[in-house]
Scaffold this active site. Structure first.
Site: not given
Ligand SMILES: C[S@@+](CC[C@H](N)C(=O)[O-])C[C@H]1O[C@@H](n2cnc3c(N)ncnc32)[C@H](O)[C@@H]1O
Length: 214
Positions: A20, A48, A54, A73, A77, A126, A144, A147, A173
């Site tokens: 993304f 993320g 990224s 991460d 997801g 995280s 990231d 969300h 975002d």
């Molecule tokens: C929008 S995606 C990241 C996109 C990425 N930065 C890219 O460039 O494609 C959000 C990511 O955050 C991770 N995520 C969500 N909540 C999280 C948490 N509490 N701790 C660690 N990772 C988390 C998800 O597993 C997901 O892979």
């Protein structure tokens, strides 16, 4: 003054990696990560990873800085990576659990990039990992991750104090128009605009950036 670009071979890999991060925003992420202050002792932090799209922009900057990107991460997801949301990618589900599992894909991205010397992957939550990360340490923090309102605000509150003085906070975002995307990143940016701790930098697409001033 000369401009530095992402290596074209890495750019092709980035373009082929699911994720993304549109190219203009990724290029800005790279530029911010190159130009923020700090030494090799001050890592770049990403919350993320997903499949590493990224991360490769940040690892390219880390290579130039002789530093490291720490990318966090749990690889299961976020809410929006599951049906019925449009960000669900069936190809990235685990064959038996059917949960999202981006770790294998991310590892392959890192292997193909030859940038593994500049990437530390933290596979975990995280919210958990941040407890062990010292304050005033990161030169750059890119948020990231999840969300939802709770998760985005928690990442912001937990991770922004980890920046060194002059360090840069980037948030993804950020949409002024609610029809374009969720509110939490935009609400955080609005709060930052009233803060004395951070100074706003340029926003490119949905990537907002702030410099820590105090
Ligand atoms: C929008 S995606 C990241 C996109 C990425 N930065 C890219 O460039 O494609 C959000 C990511 O955050 C991770 N995520 C969500 N909540 C999280 C948490 N509490 N701790 C660690 N990772 C988390 C998800 O597993 C997901 O892979």
């Amino acid at each position: 003054m000369f401009q530095v670009f992402v290596d074209p071979t890495i750019q092709r890999l980035i373009d082929a990696t699911p994720g993304f991060m549109p190219r203009a925003e990724g290029t800005y992420l790279f530029d911010l990560a190159i130009s923020c202050p700090g030494s090799s002792d001050h890592p770049l932090v990403e919350v993320g990873t997903y499949c590493g799209k990224s991360t490769l922009y940040l690892a390219s900057a880390a290579k130039i800085r002789a530093s490291t990107v720490i990318s966090i991460d749990h690889h299961n997801g976020s809410e929006e990576n599951y049906p019925p949301f449009p960000y669900f990618d069936q190809r990235l589900t685990h064959p038996t659990s059917h949960d999202l599992d981006t770790l294998k894909n991310f590892r392959e991205t890192v292997r193909l990039s030859n940038l593994s010397d500049y990437i530390i992957a933290v596979v975990g939550d995280s919210n958990q990992y941040v407890k062990y990360f010292p304050k005033d340490t990161a030169s750059f923090v890119f948020i990231d991750g999840g969300h939802s309102a709770v998760q985005t605000w928690t990442d912001f509150i937990d991770w922004s104090p980890k920046l060194i003085h002059g360090g840069v906070l980037a948030i993804h975002d950020v949409f002024e128009d609610p029809s374009q995307g969720g509110r939490p990143p935009f609400e955080i940016v609005n709060a930052l605009r009233h803060s004395k701790t951070f100074k706003e930098l340029v926003q490119v697409g949905s990537l907002a950036a702030f410099k820590r001033e105090t």
